[in-house]
Design a protein around this motif. Structure first.
Motif, PDB file in Angstrom:
ATOM      1  N   LEU A 345       0.836  -1.204   0.000  1.00  0.00           N
ATOM      2  CA  LEU A 345       0.000   0.000   0.000  1.00  0.00           C
ATOM      3  C   LEU A 345       0.873   1.257   0.000  1.00  0.00           C
ATOM      4  O   LEU A 345       0.652   2.190  -0.784  1.00  0.00           O
ATOM      5  N   ARG A 346       1.871   1.273   0.870  1.00  0.00           N
ATOM      6  CA  ARG A 346       2.746   2.446   0.969  1.00  0.00           C
ATOM      7  C   ARG A 346       3.581   2.643  -0.295  1.00  0.00           C
ATOM      8  O   ARG A 346       3.789   3.775  -0.750  1.00  0.00           O
ATOM      9  N   ARG A 347       4.035   1.549  -0.874  1.00  0.00           N
ATOM     10  CA  ARG A 347       4.864   1.679  -2.070  1.00  0.00           C
ATOM     11  C   ARG A 347       4.060   2.220  -3.249  1.00  0.00           C
ATOM     12  O   ARG A 347       4.553   3.075  -4.003  1.00  0.00           O
ATOM     13  N   LEU A 348       2.827   1.774  -3.400  1.00  0.00           N
ATOM     14  CA  LEU A 348       1.983   2.294  -4.479  1.00  0.00           C
ATOM     15  C   LEU A 348       1.709   3.781  -4.264  1.00  0.00           C
ATOM     16  O   LEU A 348       1.744   4.574  -5.213  1.00  0.00           O
ATOM     17  N   ALA A 349       1.445   4.141  -3.019  1.00  0.00           N
ATOM     18  CA  ALA A 349       1.173   5.540  -2.718  1.00  0.00           C
ATOM     19  C   ALA A 349       2.368   6.417  -3.061  1.00  0.00           C
ATOM     20  O   ALA A 349       2.224   7.513  -3.630  1.00  0.00           O
ATOM     21  N   ARG A 350       3.565   5.950  -2.747  1.00  0.00           N
ATOM     22  CA  ARG A 350       4.759   6.781  -2.884  1.00  0.00           C
ATOM     23  C   ARG A 350       5.375   6.754  -4.279  1.00  0.00           C
ATOM     24  O   ARG A 350       6.123   7.662  -4.645  1.00  0.00           O
ATOM     25  N   THR A 351       5.046   5.722  -5.056  1.00  0.00           N
ATOM     26  CA  THR A 351       5.605   5.662  -6.408  1.00  0.00           C
ATOM     27  C   THR A 351       4.620   6.129  -7.481  1.00  0.00           C
ATOM     28  O   THR A 351       5.036   6.653  -8.512  1.00  0.00           O
ATOM     29  N   GLU A 352       3.313   5.916  -7.240  1.00  0.00           N
ATOM     30  CA  GLU A 352       2.320   6.257  -8.265  1.00  0.00           C
ATOM     31  C   GLU A 352       1.306   7.298  -7.804  1.00  0.00           C
ATOM     32  O   GLU A 352       0.491   7.757  -8.612  1.00  0.00           O
ATOM     33  N   GLY A 353       1.325   7.660  -6.515  1.00  0.00           N
ATOM     34  CA  GLY A 353       0.347   8.623  -6.024  1.00  0.00           C
ATOM     35  C   GLY A 353      -1.061   8.069  -5.976  1.00  0.00           C
ATOM     36  O   GLY A 353      -2.039   8.807  -6.089  1.00  0.00           O
ATOM     37  N   ILE A 354      -1.182   6.762  -5.788  1.00  0.00           N
ATOM     38  CA  ILE A 354      -2.483   6.093  -5.705  1.00  0.00           C
ATOM     39  C   ILE A 354      -2.597   5.450  -4.334  1.00  0.00           C
ATOM     40  O   ILE A 354      -1.747   4.633  -3.949  1.00  0.00           O
ATOM     41  N   LEU A 355      -3.641   5.810  -3.605  1.00  0.00           N
ATOM     42  CA  LEU A 355      -3.860   5.286  -2.264  1.00  0.00           C
ATOM     43  C   LEU A 355      -4.945   4.217  -2.337  1.00  0.00           C
ATOM     44  O   LEU A 355      -6.126   4.533  -2.488  1.00  0.00           O
ATOM     45  N   CYS A 356      -4.537   2.951  -2.252  1.00  0.00           N
ATOM     46  CA  CYS A 356      -5.495   1.863  -2.447  1.00  0.00           C
ATOM     47  C   CYS A 356      -5.969   1.295  -1.121  1.00  0.00           C
ATOM     48  O   CYS A 356      -5.388   1.522  -0.069  1.00  0.00           O
ATOM     49  N   ALA A 357      -7.042   0.534  -1.185  1.00  0.00           N
ATOM     50  CA  ALA A 357      -7.558  -0.156  -0.004  1.00  0.00           C
ATOM     51  C   ALA A 357      -6.620  -1.292   0.395  1.00  0.00           C
ATOM     52  O   ALA A 357      -5.886  -1.836  -0.431  1.00  0.00           O
ATOM     53  N   LEU A 358      -6.664  -1.661   1.670  1.00  0.00           N
ATOM     54  CA  LEU A 358      -5.855  -2.783   2.140  1.00  0.00           C
ATOM     55  C   LEU A 358      -6.195  -4.070   1.403  1.00  0.00           C
ATOM     56  O   LEU A 358      -5.318  -4.901   1.143  1.00  0.00           O
ATOM     57  N   GLU A 359      -7.470  -4.240   1.059  1.00  0.00           N
ATOM     58  CA  GLU A 359      -7.860  -5.426   0.297  1.00  0.00           C
ATOM     59  C   GLU A 359      -7.113  -5.459  -1.033  1.00  0.00           C
ATOM     60  O   GLU A 359      -6.497  -6.462  -1.404  1.00  0.00           O
ATOM     61  N   SER A 360      -7.171  -4.359  -1.772  1.00  0.00           N
ATOM     62  CA  SER A 360      -6.520  -4.283  -3.080  1.00  0.00           C
ATOM     63  C   SER A 360      -5.011  -4.451  -2.979  1.00  0.00           C
ATOM     64  O   SER A 360      -4.373  -5.000  -3.887  1.00  0.00           O
ATOM     65  N   ALA A 361      -4.434  -3.973  -1.874  1.00  0.00           N
ATOM     66  CA  ALA A 361      -2.981  -4.062  -1.694  1.00  0.00           C
ATOM     67  C   ALA A 361      -2.498  -5.503  -1.640  1.00  0.00           C
ATOM     68  O   ALA A 361      -1.307  -5.762  -1.877  1.00  0.00           O
ATOM     69  N   HIS A 362      -3.385  -6.450  -1.346  1.00  0.00           N
ATOM     70  CA  HIS A 362      -2.996  -7.863  -1.385  1.00  0.00           C
ATOM     71  C   HIS A 362      -2.540  -8.264  -2.784  1.00  0.00           C
ATOM     72  O   HIS A 362      -1.546  -8.979  -2.949  1.00  0.00           O
ATOM     73  N   ALA A 363      -3.295  -7.830  -3.801  1.00  0.00           N
ATOM     74  CA  ALA A 363      -2.929  -8.170  -5.178  1.00  0.00           C
ATOM     75  C   ALA A 363      -1.571  -7.582  -5.536  1.00  0.00           C
ATOM     76  O   ALA A 363      -0.715  -8.248  -6.126  1.00  0.00           O
ATOM     77  N   LEU A 364      -1.364  -6.324  -5.160  1.00  0.00           N
ATOM     78  CA  LEU A 364      -0.082  -5.689  -5.453  1.00  0.00           C
ATOM     79  C   LEU A 364       1.059  -6.342  -4.681  1.00  0.00           C
ATOM     80  O   LEU A 364       2.165  -6.484  -5.206  1.00  0.00           O
ATOM     81  N   ALA A 365       0.798  -6.742  -3.441  1.00  0.00           N
ATOM     82  CA  ALA A 365       1.852  -7.370  -2.635  1.00  0.00           C
ATOM     83  C   ALA A 365       2.397  -8.611  -3.320  1.00  0.00           C
ATOM     84  O   ALA A 365       3.606  -8.867  -3.306  1.00  0.00           O
ATOM     85  N   TRP A 366       1.530  -9.397  -3.941  1.00  0.00           N
ATOM     86  CA  TRP A 366       2.017 -10.583  -4.662  1.00  0.00           C
ATOM     87  C   TRP A 366       2.851 -10.172  -5.869  1.00  0.00           C
ATOM     88  O   TRP A 366       3.913 -10.767  -6.136  1.00  0.00           O
ATOM     89  N   VAL A 367       2.406  -9.148  -6.604  1.00  0.00           N
ATOM     90  CA  VAL A 367       3.173  -8.688  -7.767  1.00  0.00           C
ATOM     91  C   VAL A 367       4.558  -8.243  -7.337  1.00  0.00           C
ATOM     92  O   VAL A 367       5.570  -8.590  -7.973  1.00  0.00           O
ATOM     93  N   LEU A 368       4.653  -7.490  -6.251  1.00  0.00           N
ATOM     94  CA  LEU A 368       5.950  -7.014  -5.773  1.00  0.00           C
ATOM     95  C   LEU A 368       6.848  -8.181  -5.368  1.00  0.00           C
ATOM     96  O   LEU A 368       8.056  -8.166  -5.618  1.00  0.00           O
ATOM     97  N   ARG A 369       6.267  -9.196  -4.751  1.00  0.00           N
ATOM     98  CA  ARG A 369       7.035 -10.355  -4.308  1.00  0.00           C
ATOM     99  C   ARG A 369       7.474 -11.234  -5.472  1.00  0.00           C
ATOM    100  O   ARG A 369       8.586 -11.776  -5.491  1.00  0.00           O
ATOM    101  N   ALA A 370       6.606 -11.380  -6.454  1.00  0.00           N
ATOM    102  CA  ALA A 370       6.857 -12.344  -7.539  1.00  0.00           C
ATOM    103  C   ALA A 370       7.653 -11.765  -8.695  1.00  0.00           C
ATOM    104  O   ALA A 370       8.251 -12.525  -9.472  1.00  0.00           O
ATOM    105  N   ALA A 371       7.664 -10.438  -8.843  1.00  0.00           N
ATOM    106  CA  ALA A 371       8.320  -9.821 -10.005  1.00  0.00           C
ATOM    107  C   ALA A 371       9.789 -10.233 -10.096  1.00  0.00           C
ATOM    108  O   ALA A 371      10.522 -10.198  -9.114  1.00  0.00           O
TER     109      ALA A 371
END
Length: 402
Positions: A345-371
């Motif tokens: 959640l924090r990384r998306l906010a600070r790199t793209e200026g998008i503040l997402c819900a904690l639920e949505s941040a689960h999807a991004l967390a996997w992308v960050l881990r798997a990339a």
């Protein structure tokens, strides 16, 4: 309890995300396991939905509301900075930009129109993160209906902003004090209440869960996400179709709606659960809230408590179609923990200026881990559905930071 018509419906070979069997089954999952007093109510909802979904006038009215009221189509935003950092192309489907701040409005507008078509003037709903409750209260206000939203007492406390939003919109919010005081218990209470008032009240279920026809109906109302994203990706990507499609999964409505647009393509479908509520990876086949699926259970076969920093994913089951897609190998389900979620959640906010819900941040967390790994190789193209905005979670993050 009755599983209506299942014994009369022969299983059919699945072809992805199609209509369920006559008994509401996706493979071995789904069905209608409800008290006898709700069998007729569920059958009435199914009949009304089939008639409405086959009525071009109903579809036109819903499409019009989506455009002029809900703000569809939502944007497909390239995550330029994260893409460069991760070595992939990341496209974000912005359901946070829909009216009320999440994908929930897609489903609720459809069900509220259906309720009005059925002659109902009152909506009831369950909610965890509060976004479905807010959407239900919004639709009730729009259509001049009464609304009652059941919400676990714990979620009432950690989602105070959304409770205030629901009250401001005119809805009654009923805190549920039983069990873990979260989404599971709110759903229990909503279903108990529906038993007492099914003749004049419509139960607006918020995810692809519950007795037939709800898992199918909610997916159909949410498939607008996947259909829009498919067309947007076709215009954005040289290959037209991303290599990976990623969405968070609790009950799984935003993921089901997204997957529906890509299930017939070569894209790998990834559903991301909370580590403390990973029914797809840690659950066993069981029955909860009127349907058969993969469910978290204890050693005695009782429903176990889920645990997640994200109230919308704090649920012990998963939609039956997700369980079926997992069995088929058409979708893959993974989990991430709370620390990964907050960091995402924090990384998306600070790199793209998008503040997402904690639920949505689960999807991004996997992308960050798997990339950059074999799961998500360098050069991959990823569509990520951002199911909601993060305003509601700021108090929880502030508390966590203390």
């Amino acid at each position: 309890m009755t599983d209506l018509m299942v014994r009369f419906a022969a299983p059919v070979k699945a072809r992805g995300m199609s209509e369920p069997t006559a008994g509401g089954r996706f493979g071995g999952y789904g069905g209608r396991f409800v008290p006898e007093s709700l069998v007729a109510a569920c059958a009435e909802v199914e009949e009304a939905f089939r008639e409405a979904w086959g009525d071009p006038g109903f579809r036109r009215q819903l499409d019009h509301l989506r455009r002029v009221y809900a703000g569809r189509p939502t944007a497909l935003t390239p995550a330029w900075n994260l893409s460069a950092e991760l070595g992939i192309t990341l496209l974000i489907k912005r359901e946070d930009l829909a009216h009320t701040g999440s994908h929930k409005i897609n489903n609720v507008l459809g069900q509220a129109l259906l309720a009005r078509r059925m002659g109902r003037d009152r909506l009831i709903a369950e909610t965890g993160a509060g976004q479905h409750g807010v959407a239900t209260a919004t639709a009730a206000a729009l259509f001049g209906m009464r609304a009652t939203v059941f919400m676990g007492e714990r979620d009432v406390q950690r989602q105070a902003l959304n409770v205030f939003r629901m009250n401001t919109l005119g809805a009654e919010v009923v805190p549920v004090t039983s069990g873990s005081r979260t989404l599971k218990d709110a759903t229990n209470e909503a279903m108990r209440h529906w038993v007492t008032c099914a003749s004049d009240t419509y139960y607006c279920i918020g995810s692809v869960m519950g007795p037939h026809p709800y898992p199918w109906m909610v997916r159909e109302f949410q498939r607008v996400i996947g259909e829009e994203a498919r067309a947007q990706c076709s215009a954005e990507l040289p290959t037209a179709v991303p290599t990976h499609v990623v969405a968070c999964v609790g009950g799984g409505s935003n993921a089901a709606g997204t997957f529906a647009g890509f299930v017939d393509t070569s894209a790998e479908l990834i559903g991301v659960e909370a580590a403390g509520g990973a029914a797809m990876t840690d659950g066993e086949v069981g029955i909860v809230h009127g349907y058969r699926s993969r469910v978290l259970q204890d050693g005695h076969g009782q429903i176990a408590e889920a645990e997640s920093i994200a109230p919308g994913l704090d649920y012990p089951g998963v939609g039956p179609e997700h369980a079926h897609l997992g069995d088929l190998g058409r979708a893959r389900y993974v989990s991430v923990n709370d620390d990964e979620v907050v960091a995402a959640l924090r990384r998306l906010a600070r790199t793209e200026g998008i503040l997402c819900a904690l639920e949505s941040a689960h999807a991004l967390a996997w992308v960050l881990r798997a990339a950059g790994t074999d799961e998500l190789p360098t050069g991959s193209t990823v569509l990520l559905t951002l199911s909601g905005r993060g305003d509601k979670d700021m108090a929880a993050l502030m508390e966590r930071a203390r």
